[in-house]
Design a protein around this motif. Structure first.
Motif, PDB file in Angstrom:
ATOM      1  N   ALA A   1     -39.310 133.266  -5.933  1.00 10.85           N
ATOM      2  CA  ALA A   1     -39.126 133.455  -7.372  1.00 10.85           C
ATOM      3  C   ALA A   1     -39.956 134.662  -7.773  1.00 10.85           C
ATOM      4  O   ALA A   1     -41.142 134.742  -7.473  1.00 10.85           O
ATOM      5  N   ALA A   2     -39.325 135.638  -8.399  1.00 12.88           N
ATOM      6  CA  ALA A   2     -40.021 136.862  -8.770  1.00 12.88           C
ATOM      7  C   ALA A   2     -40.020 137.026 -10.276  1.00 12.88           C
ATOM      8  O   ALA A   2     -39.069 136.633 -10.943  1.00 12.88           O
ATOM      9  N   GLY A   3     -41.081 137.584 -10.788  1.00 15.55           N
ATOM     10  CA  GLY A   3     -41.166 137.809 -12.218  1.00 15.55           C
ATOM     11  C   GLY A   3     -41.775 139.157 -12.520  1.00 15.55           C
ATOM     12  O   GLY A   3     -42.560 139.697 -11.744  1.00 15.55           O
ATOM     13  N   ASN A   4     -41.409 139.701 -13.672  1.00 16.05           N
ATOM     14  CA  ASN A   4     -41.932 140.982 -14.128  1.00 16.05           C
ATOM     15  C   ASN A   4     -42.508 140.828 -15.520  1.00 16.05           C
ATOM     16  O   ASN A   4     -41.887 140.208 -16.387  1.00 16.05           O
ATOM     17  N   PHE A   5     -43.670 141.415 -15.724  1.00 17.58           N
ATOM     18  CA  PHE A   5     -44.274 141.484 -17.048  1.00 17.58           C
ATOM     19  C   PHE A   5     -43.849 142.799 -17.667  1.00 17.58           C
ATOM     20  O   PHE A   5     -44.010 143.859 -17.063  1.00 17.58           O
ATOM     21  N   LEU A   6     -43.297 142.722 -18.871  1.00 17.55           N
ATOM     22  CA  LEU A   6     -42.737 143.901 -19.511  1.00 17.55           C
ATOM     23  C   LEU A   6     -43.294 144.068 -20.913  1.00 17.55           C
ATOM     24  O   LEU A   6     -43.593 143.097 -21.607  1.00 17.55           O
ATOM     25  N   SER A   7     -43.369 145.315 -21.338  1.00 18.40           N
ATOM     26  CA  SER A   7     -43.688 145.595 -22.736  1.00 18.40           C
ATOM     27  C   SER A   7     -42.424 145.327 -23.556  1.00 18.40           C
ATOM     28  O   SER A   7     -41.320 145.256 -23.000  1.00 18.40           O
ATOM     29  N   PRO A   8     -42.557 145.195 -24.866  1.00 15.42           N
ATOM     30  CA  PRO A   8     -41.341 145.036 -25.680  1.00 15.42           C
ATOM     31  C   PRO A   8     -40.348 146.181 -25.470  1.00 15.42           C
ATOM     32  O   PRO A   8     -39.146 145.946 -25.355  1.00 15.42           O
ATOM     33  N   LYS A   9     -40.851 147.398 -25.369  1.00 18.87           N
ATOM     34  CA  LYS A   9     -39.954 148.549 -25.169  1.00 18.87           C
ATOM     35  C   LYS A   9     -39.227 148.444 -23.827  1.00 18.87           C
ATOM     36  O   LYS A   9     -38.018 148.678 -23.752  1.00 18.87           O
ATOM     37  N   GLU A  10     -39.940 148.091 -22.761  1.00 17.74           N
ATOM     38  CA  GLU A  10     -39.317 147.942 -21.440  1.00 17.74           C
ATOM     39  C   GLU A  10     -38.289 146.812 -21.448  1.00 17.74           C
ATOM     40  O   GLU A  10     -37.250 146.904 -20.791  1.00 17.74           O
ATOM     41  N   SER A  11     -38.565 145.750 -22.191  1.00 18.47           N
ATOM     42  CA  SER A  11     -37.669 144.592 -22.259  1.00 18.47           C
ATOM     43  C   SER A  11     -36.323 144.943 -22.871  1.00 18.47           C
ATOM     44  O   SER A  11     -35.334 144.246 -22.634  1.00 18.47           O
ATOM     45  N   LEU A  12     -36.285 146.002 -23.659  1.00 23.09           N
ATOM     46  CA  LEU A  12     -35.051 146.394 -24.342  1.00 23.09           C
ATOM     47  C   LEU A  12     -34.163 147.319 -23.515  1.00 23.09           C
ATOM     48  O   LEU A  12     -33.097 147.720 -23.972  1.00 23.09           O
ATOM     49  N   LYS A  13     -34.583 147.624 -22.296  1.00 17.58           N
ATOM     50  CA  LYS A  13     -33.754 148.464 -21.425  1.00 17.58           C
ATOM     51  C   LYS A  13     -32.473 147.716 -21.067  1.00 17.58           C
ATOM     52  O   LYS A  13     -32.446 146.496 -20.960  1.00 17.58           O
ATOM     53  N   ASP A  14     -31.412 148.482 -20.860  1.00 13.21           N
ATOM     54  CA  ASP A  14     -30.096 147.907 -20.571  1.00 13.21           C
ATOM     55  C   ASP A  14     -30.123 146.887 -19.442  1.00 13.21           C
ATOM     56  O   ASP A  14     -29.435 145.876 -19.495  1.00 13.21           O
ATOM     57  N   LYS A  15     -30.921 147.137 -18.412  1.00 13.06           N
ATOM     58  CA  LYS A  15     -30.915 146.232 -17.258  1.00 13.06           C
ATOM     59  C   LYS A  15     -31.428 144.830 -17.592  1.00 13.06           C
ATOM     60  O   LYS A  15     -31.163 143.894 -16.844  1.00 13.06           O
ATOM     61  N   TRP A  16     -32.152 144.663 -18.712  1.00 11.27           N
ATOM     62  CA  TRP A  16     -32.664 143.344 -19.079  1.00 11.27           C
ATOM     63  C   TRP A  16     -31.842 142.664 -20.168  1.00 11.27           C
ATOM     64  O   TRP A  16     -31.929 141.447 -20.340  1.00 11.27           O
TER      65      TRP A  16
ATOM     66  N   ALA B   1     -41.491 146.798 -30.337  1.00 11.89           N
ATOM     67  CA  ALA B   1     -41.388 148.079 -29.638  1.00 11.89           C
ATOM     68  C   ALA B   1     -41.668 149.251 -30.578  1.00 11.89           C
ATOM     69  O   ALA B   1     -42.171 150.293 -30.151  1.00 11.89           O
ATOM     70  N   ALA B   2     -41.382 149.063 -31.861  1.00  4.73           N
ATOM     71  CA  ALA B   2     -41.639 150.100 -32.860  1.00  4.73           C
ATOM     72  C   ALA B   2     -43.102 150.084 -33.321  1.00  4.73           C
ATOM     73  O   ALA B   2     -43.488 150.884 -34.170  1.00  4.73           O
ATOM     74  N   GLY B   3     -43.897 149.172 -32.767  1.00  6.14           N
ATOM     75  CA  GLY B   3     -45.317 149.113 -33.109  1.00  6.14           C
ATOM     76  C   GLY B   3     -45.679 148.112 -34.185  1.00  6.14           C
ATOM     77  O   GLY B   3     -46.843 147.994 -34.561  1.00  6.14           O
ATOM     78  N   GLU B   4     -44.700 147.379 -34.665  1.00  3.42           N
ATOM     79  CA  GLU B   4     -44.961 146.386 -35.709  1.00  3.42           C
ATOM     80  C   GLU B   4     -45.567 145.123 -35.091  1.00  3.42           C
ATOM     81  O   GLU B   4     -45.176 144.703 -34.005  1.00  3.42           O
ATOM     82  N   GLN B   5     -46.511 144.535 -35.783  1.00  5.12           N
ATOM     83  CA  GLN B   5     -47.093 143.264 -35.358  1.00  5.12           C
ATOM     84  C   GLN B   5     -46.149 142.130 -35.753  1.00  5.12           C
ATOM     85  O   GLN B   5     -45.759 142.030 -36.915  1.00  5.12           O
ATOM     86  N   VAL B   6     -45.785 141.300 -34.797  1.00  4.15           N
ATOM     87  CA  VAL B   6     -44.944 140.128 -35.048  1.00  4.15           C
ATOM     88  C   VAL B   6     -45.773 138.917 -34.644  1.00  4.15           C
ATOM     89  O   VAL B   6     -46.204 138.800 -33.502  1.00  4.15           O
ATOM     90  N   SER B   7     -46.012 138.033 -35.589  1.00  4.22           N
ATOM     91  CA  SER B   7     -46.890 136.887 -35.327  1.00  4.22           C
ATOM     92  C   SER B   7     -46.173 135.801 -34.528  1.00  4.22           C
ATOM     93  O   SER B   7     -44.937 135.700 -34.540  1.00  4.22           O
ATOM     94  N   LEU B   8     -46.960 134.989 -33.866  1.00  2.00           N
ATOM     95  CA  LEU B   8     -46.409 133.845 -33.143  1.00  2.00           C
ATOM     96  C   LEU B   8     -45.689 132.916 -34.107  1.00  2.00           C
ATOM     97  O   LEU B   8     -44.616 132.397 -33.794  1.00  2.00           O
ATOM     98  N   THR B   9     -46.224 132.752 -35.295  1.00  2.00           N
ATOM     99  CA  THR B   9     -45.576 131.903 -36.305  1.00  2.00           C
ATOM    100  C   THR B   9     -44.184 132.432 -36.635  1.00  2.00           C
ATOM    101  O   THR B   9     -43.228 131.661 -36.737  1.00  2.00           O
ATOM    102  N   GLU B  10     -44.053 133.731 -36.770  1.00  2.00           N
ATOM    103  CA  GLU B  10     -42.743 134.322 -37.064  1.00  2.00           C
ATOM    104  C   GLU B  10     -41.775 134.103 -35.902  1.00  2.00           C
ATOM    105  O   GLU B  10     -40.592 133.809 -36.112  1.00  2.00           O
ATOM    106  N   ILE B  11     -42.268 134.231 -34.674  1.00  2.00           N
ATOM    107  CA  ILE B  11     -41.433 133.989 -33.497  1.00  2.00           C
ATOM    108  C   ILE B  11     -40.995 132.526 -33.467  1.00  2.00           C
ATOM    109  O   ILE B  11     -39.825 132.222 -33.238  1.00  2.00           O
ATOM    110  N   GLN B  12     -41.914 131.625 -33.746  1.00  2.00           N
ATOM    111  CA  GLN B  12     -41.581 130.191 -33.769  1.00  2.00           C
ATOM    112  C   GLN B  12     -40.536 129.890 -34.835  1.00  2.00           C
ATOM    113  O   GLN B  12     -39.590 129.122 -34.592  1.00  2.00           O
TER     114      GLN B  12
END
Length: 112
Positions: free
Chosen positions: A37-52, A72-83
């Motif tokens: 099982a393989a995993g990659n840690f990605l930045s938000p910008k990297e996560s938005l690449k077509d391959k993902w 990826a644009a540099g905005e802070q997104v809180s865990l509460t907002e994600i939830q």
């Protein structure tokens, strides 16, 4: 131990997680590979690449893409907002898990 939030998963065992303690690369995409099982840690910008993007679709995590774009644009997104976004999109609370591995400072899960 590392606290993770499961953003999406599919029946083939691909999992996308958000790890709030990792400021530079908080997205973990783990995909099954025979015998490893393989995993990659990605930045938000990297996560938005077509391959993902297809992995986000397969794991039913498209709801997270607008938040990733903001991150990826540099905005802070809180865990509460994600939830809250997960609750609205999926109708269930965002799943919190505790991974026994220390994932705080790795490039991939093969050295965790």
């Amino acid at each position: 131990m590392t606290v993770c939030y499961q953003i999406g998963a599919d029946k083939g065992w691909s999992v996308i997680s958000y790890i709030p303690d990792r400021s530079q690369s908080p997205i973990l995409i783990e995909c099954p590979i025979p015998f490893l099982a393989a995993g990659n840690f990605l930045s938000p910008k990297e996560s938005l690449k077509d391959k993902w993007i297809e992995t986000f679709r397969e794991t039913k995590a498209e709801w997270f893409l607008p938040l990733l774009r903001r991150m990826a644009a540099g905005e802070q997104v809180s865990l509460t907002e994600i939830q809250q976004a997960h609750q609205v999109a999926r109708g269930t609370p965002l799943q919190r898990t505790e991974d026994p591995r220390d994932l705080s400072d790795n490039d991939n899960t093969s050295n965790a």
